[in-house]
Structures are given as C-alpha cells and as structure tokens.
Design a protein around this motif. Structure first.
Motif, PDB file in Angstrom:
ATOM      1  N   SER A  74      21.573  10.371 -46.480  1.00  0.00           N
ATOM      2  CA  SER A  74      20.283  10.904 -46.919  1.00  0.00           C
ATOM      3  C   SER A  74      20.166  10.671 -48.418  1.00  0.00           C
ATOM      4  O   SER A  74      21.086  10.993 -49.176  1.00  0.00           O
ATOM      5  CB  SER A  74      20.183  12.400 -46.603  1.00  0.00           C
ATOM      6  N   ILE A  75      19.037  10.095 -48.847  1.00  0.00           N
ATOM      7  CA  ILE A  75      18.826   9.799 -50.262  1.00  0.00           C
ATOM      8  C   ILE A  75      17.408  10.206 -50.661  1.00  0.00           C
ATOM      9  O   ILE A  75      16.512  10.275 -49.825  1.00  0.00           O
ATOM     10  CB  ILE A  75      19.049   8.302 -50.573  1.00  0.00           C
ATOM     11  N   SER A  76      17.223  10.474 -51.950  1.00  0.00           N
ATOM     12  CA  SER A  76      15.901  10.834 -52.484  1.00  0.00           C
ATOM     13  C   SER A  76      15.640  10.033 -53.754  1.00  0.00           C
ATOM     14  O   SER A  76      15.681  10.560 -54.877  1.00  0.00           O
ATOM     15  CB  SER A  76      15.838  12.340 -52.779  1.00  0.00           C
ATOM     16  N   PRO A  77      15.365   8.734 -53.613  1.00  0.00           N
ATOM     17  CA  PRO A  77      15.175   7.872 -54.777  1.00  0.00           C
ATOM     18  C   PRO A  77      13.829   8.114 -55.463  1.00  0.00           C
ATOM     19  O   PRO A  77      12.840   8.482 -54.826  1.00  0.00           O
ATOM     20  CB  PRO A  77      15.249   6.461 -54.188  1.00  0.00           C
ATOM     21  N   HIS A  78      13.814   7.876 -56.779  1.00  0.00           N
ATOM     22  CA  HIS A  78      12.586   8.021 -57.560  1.00  0.00           C
ATOM     23  C   HIS A  78      12.580   6.910 -58.608  1.00  0.00           C
ATOM     24  O   HIS A  78      13.366   6.925 -59.570  1.00  0.00           O
ATOM     25  CB  HIS A  78      12.543   9.396 -58.241  1.00  0.00           C
ATOM     26  N   LYS A  79      11.684   5.928 -58.437  1.00  0.00           N
ATOM     27  CA  LYS A  79      11.572   4.800 -59.360  1.00  0.00           C
ATOM     28  C   LYS A  79      10.228   4.882 -60.067  1.00  0.00           C
ATOM     29  O   LYS A  79       9.178   5.031 -59.420  1.00  0.00           O
ATOM     30  CB  LYS A  79      11.704   3.478 -58.607  1.00  0.00           C
ATOM     31  N   THR A  80      10.262   4.789 -61.385  1.00  0.00           N
ATOM     32  CA  THR A  80       9.048   4.953 -62.179  1.00  0.00           C
ATOM     33  C   THR A  80       8.960   3.911 -63.278  1.00  0.00           C
ATOM     34  O   THR A  80       9.922   3.182 -63.557  1.00  0.00           O
ATOM     35  CB  THR A  80       9.016   6.353 -62.824  1.00  0.00           C
ATOM     36  N   LEU A  81       7.772   3.889 -63.935  1.00  0.00           N
ATOM     37  CA  LEU A  81       7.553   3.062 -65.124  1.00  0.00           C
ATOM     38  C   LEU A  81       7.182   3.964 -66.295  1.00  0.00           C
ATOM     39  O   LEU A  81       6.474   4.962 -66.122  1.00  0.00           O
ATOM     40  CB  LEU A  81       6.425   2.057 -64.893  1.00  0.00           C
ATOM     41  N   LEU A 127       8.041   4.336 -56.571  1.00  0.00           N
ATOM     42  CA  LEU A 127       8.550   4.728 -55.256  1.00  0.00           C
ATOM     43  C   LEU A 127       9.219   6.091 -55.377  1.00  0.00           C
ATOM     44  O   LEU A 127       9.990   6.335 -56.300  1.00  0.00           O
ATOM     45  CB  LEU A 127       9.567   3.705 -54.741  1.00  0.00           C
ATOM     46  N   ARG A 128       8.899   6.968 -54.453  1.00  0.00           N
ATOM     47  CA  ARG A 128       9.572   8.259 -54.382  1.00  0.00           C
ATOM     48  C   ARG A 128       9.793   8.598 -52.907  1.00  0.00           C
ATOM     49  O   ARG A 128       8.865   8.556 -52.101  1.00  0.00           O
ATOM     50  CB  ARG A 128       8.751   9.376 -55.035  1.00  0.00           C
ATOM     51  N   GLY A 129      11.017   8.924 -52.585  1.00  0.00           N
ATOM     52  CA  GLY A 129      11.345   9.339 -51.220  1.00  0.00           C
ATOM     53  C   GLY A 129      12.092  10.651 -51.251  1.00  0.00           C
ATOM     54  O   GLY A 129      12.996  10.833 -52.062  1.00  0.00           O
ATOM     55  N   GLU A 130      11.714  11.552 -50.388  1.00  0.00           N
ATOM     56  CA  GLU A 130      12.373  12.853 -50.324  1.00  0.00           C
ATOM     57  C   GLU A 130      13.156  12.958 -49.020  1.00  0.00           C
ATOM     58  O   GLU A 130      12.579  13.029 -47.936  1.00  0.00           O
ATOM     59  CB  GLU A 130      11.336  13.987 -50.409  1.00  0.00           C
ATOM     60  N   GLY A 131      14.461  12.945 -49.147  1.00  0.00           N
ATOM     61  CA  GLY A 131      15.298  13.093 -47.965  1.00  0.00           C
ATOM     62  C   GLY A 131      15.159  11.981 -46.949  1.00  0.00           C
ATOM     63  O   GLY A 131      15.115  12.223 -45.737  1.00  0.00           O
ATOM     64  N   LEU A 132      15.095  10.741 -47.432  1.00  0.00           N
ATOM     65  CA  LEU A 132      15.101   9.614 -46.496  1.00  0.00           C
ATOM     66  C   LEU A 132      16.486   9.554 -45.849  1.00  0.00           C
ATOM     67  O   LEU A 132      17.495   9.475 -46.543  1.00  0.00           O
ATOM     68  CB  LEU A 132      14.820   8.303 -47.236  1.00  0.00           C
ATOM     69  N   GLN A 133      16.543   9.594 -44.541  1.00  0.00           N
ATOM     70  CA  GLN A 133      17.846   9.609 -43.888  1.00  0.00           C
ATOM     71  C   GLN A 133      17.856   8.761 -42.632  1.00  0.00           C
ATOM     72  O   GLN A 133      16.808   8.298 -42.159  1.00  0.00           O
ATOM     73  CB  GLN A 133      18.277  11.031 -43.553  1.00  0.00           C
ATOM     74  N   PHE A 134      19.075   8.541 -42.090  1.00  0.00           N
ATOM     75  CA  PHE A 134      19.219   7.754 -40.878  1.00  0.00           C
ATOM     76  C   PHE A 134      18.333   8.325 -39.773  1.00  0.00           C
ATOM     77  O   PHE A 134      18.234   9.538 -39.611  1.00  0.00           O
ATOM     78  CB  PHE A 134      20.666   7.784 -40.388  1.00  0.00           C
ATOM     79  N   THR A 135      17.721   7.440 -39.019  1.00  0.00           N
ATOM     80  CA  THR A 135      16.970   7.884 -37.848  1.00  0.00           C
ATOM     81  C   THR A 135      17.960   8.405 -36.801  1.00  0.00           C
ATOM     82  O   THR A 135      19.153   8.064 -36.822  1.00  0.00           O
ATOM     83  CB  THR A 135      16.168   6.724 -37.247  1.00  0.00           C
ATOM     84  N   PRO A 136      17.503   9.226 -35.855  1.00  0.00           N
ATOM     85  CA  PRO A 136      18.400   9.687 -34.782  1.00  0.00           C
ATOM     86  C   PRO A 136      19.082   8.543 -34.039  1.00  0.00           C
ATOM     87  O   PRO A 136      20.259   8.641 -33.682  1.00  0.00           O
ATOM     88  CB  PRO A 136      17.467  10.492 -33.870  1.00  0.00           C
TER      89      PRO A 136
END
Length: 336
Positions: free
Chosen positions: A254-261, A274-283
């Motif tokens: 599970s990752i929560s990446p945040h890429k900005t300028l 790009l911002r993702g909150e709790g991106l994790q493996f699918t079931p």
C-alpha cells in the motif's frame, strides 16, 4: 610319551549352519544401514540442500495491480482532476538467459500508472506514466548487483520487488524508484492478508525534490514568464508492505504517492501531478501473491525442516533397532 598305538581322533567339525548363526542377518544389517543413511541425510538436507533452494527465481512472469482513489493533472484541460480511480500495473519478467550466464536474478520491470481514460486504451505508451527498468540482484542475499545493463544504475537497499529470505523483525531499506533512493521501513508487527500471516513494514517519504520539468510559467504561478524549469517534488505519506517471512515475497503493498510541481525556489506546491491515497494490491493480486508465497514457503519448510527432522527421527529409531538386532543375533549365536 611312547605312542599307545590308538588312532588319534580329529576335532569334531562345527555343526552345519554355525558359521551363518554367528553372522548378523541381512535384514538387521539393512535396517542399520537405512538408519545410518537417514541420519546422514538429515543434516545434508538442512545444511546443504536448503541453502541452495533459497535462491531468487529467474523464470518469473508476474503482474501485480494497485488500485485506489486519487488525483491527477489533466494535461488536456490543464487542471487537476480529483476523486479519480488510479491504477498502477507492474509486470515483472525474468531474463532467464542473462540470469543463467552470471548466476544472478535479472528482472525486466514495466510499470504503468493509469487514469480511467488511459487505462481504457490498454497501451503502456499512452499511459499517464510509464517506466521500464532492469533489476539485477544476488539470488541468495537479494543485494543489488551492478551489471548486465541494469537500470537504474544507482539501485541500492535491502528490498524492492521482494525482501531477503528469512525476514527478520528489524528495519529494512526499501528502494523507492520514484524517489531514486532507499527508504527505511520499520517492522510494525504482523498482519493477515487473505488469511495468511505476514510481517508488516511501514515508512514515509517527506517532501523531496526529485528533478525539474519545463512547463509554462503561468502553470506554477509565474504568468509573466514563458517556459520555465519548474521543480518536481515527491512525497509518500504511507508505505505499508506485508511480507511472507520465509521467502521475502511481498503479499500486499500500500502506497500514498504525491507528485507536485513548484515554481523555482518556491516553498509551496503549485500543481498536483499525481496523488494517491492508500493505493494497494487488488484482492486478485493479493490472492495470487499469497498462493505463490505459500507454495514457495512450504517447499522450503519441507526441505529445511520437515524432511530433516523426519529423517533424523526415523534414522535414529532404525539405527538403534538395527544395532540391537545385530547384537542380540551375535549373542544368541555365541551361546549355542
């Protein structure tokens, strides 16, 4: 003494079968031999066979998928779109020929980041982000090896696509390819994934400048300037990896990446790329990873623990029974 003239009687010949009686039976020797063989086999399995079975596979062909909700910058509309589904797909393909030549694990890795619009295209070249990498690691220690056209060349750390074998309850350095550096992950207890218990490791990445990108000045709050080199920044507010202890295989991530300028020299973000909150493996990915981890772990446990213990126990019993059988047979023969 003078000869009495009586014929000398030769000593009586041993009864037929007496020689055979003094010899251990073939069955007792066979039992003794089998017991000794198993006693020798037990440490051989534990100390020789198992270490050679603990090697990173080279014939891998695995796809893992992360999903979650987040935001991304729509270059067509020149604005950030929120509450969108973000999909990260990573395909790992082992280069068997290159691995066999140098005894290392050589993996080619393709990673795509997709929005709902790009995911429908099913073409990595049209993905929101696409990276291609080539990882080379030592098959036993999982340490990076700098050879064989690796990319990136600065790869470092203890873990990336997997952890070392026999994972310990300690901190590890996990390579974050977006950051371009290793991130310390702390042991944070255990967690069950699809009913399978694994070691949990967590960490974060504070906002860090990772590069620059040429963009219109107005995009980062500099409308009076044309094209400028905006600063790229990256952070990750939550990294959680759940790892199978014996094999080091990651069964959930599970990752929560945040890429900005940011504008050059600015202290605040101007654009969210790009911002993702709790991106994790699918079931489905979790189940596949658990299945692979269980299979590999059971195989290592069989070679390194179950078979050696069983061989030692059976060998001890058989060797003792064989010795007793042989001794009793000789004593019985001696008393006849």
């Amino acid at each position: 003494m003078p000869d009495s003239g009586k014929p000398t009687t030769p000593p009586a010949a041993p009864p037929a079968g007496a020689t055979a009686a003094r010899t251990a039976s073939p069955l007792s020797l066979a039992v003794l031999g089998l017991g000794v063989f198993l006693l020798v086999l037990a440490p051989l399995l534990a100390w020789y066979v198992e270490p050679r079975a603990k090697v990173t596979p080279v014939d891998v062909d695995v796809t893992t998928v992360f999903t979650g909700t987040g935001s991304y910058f729509d270059t067509g509309a020149l604005r950030t779109r929120d509450r969108q589904k973000i999909t990260i797909t990573r395909h790992v393909l082992g280069d068997v020929a290159a691995s066999e030549k140098n005894g290392r694990a050589v993996w080619d890795v393709s990673t795509t980041v997709d929005t709902p619009q790009t995911l429908a295209l099913k073409d990595p070249r049209k993905a929101f982000q696409w990276t291609v990498e080539r990882w080379v690691t030592d098959r036993r220690s999982n340490a990076p090896v700098h050879c064989c056209e690796e990319a990136p060349t600065r790869f470092d750390g203890d873990a990336y696509l997997k952890f070392p074998f026999d994972v310990q309850k300690k901190s590890y350095r996990w390579w974050d390819n977006t950051l371009g550096a290793a991130v310390p992950l702390r042991f944070a207890g255990t967690k069950k994934i699809q009913g399978y218990l694994g070691y949990r490791f967590t960490g974060t990445v504070p906002p860090t400048r990772t590069g620059s990108r040429q963009v219109p000045g107005r995009l980062v709050g500099r409308p009076g300037q044309g094209q400028i080199q905006a600063e790229e920044w990256y952070a990750n507010s939550g990294i959680e990896l759940v790892v199978e202890q014996r094999t080091g295989r990651i069964i959930n991530a599970s990752i929560s990446p945040h890429k900005t300028l940011r504008a050059p020299g600015a202290r605040r973000d101007a654009v969210t790329l790009l911002r993702g909150e709790g991106l994790q493996f699918t079931p489905a990915t979790q189940r596949a990873q658990v299945r692979l981890a269980r299979t590999d772990s059971d195989r290592l446990a069989l070679v390194g623990r179950t078979l050696p213990v069983g061989a030692a126990a059976a060998g001890g019993v058989l060797a003792l029974a064989g010795v007793v059988w042989v001794v009793r047979g000789r004593r019985a023969a001696g008393s006849e």
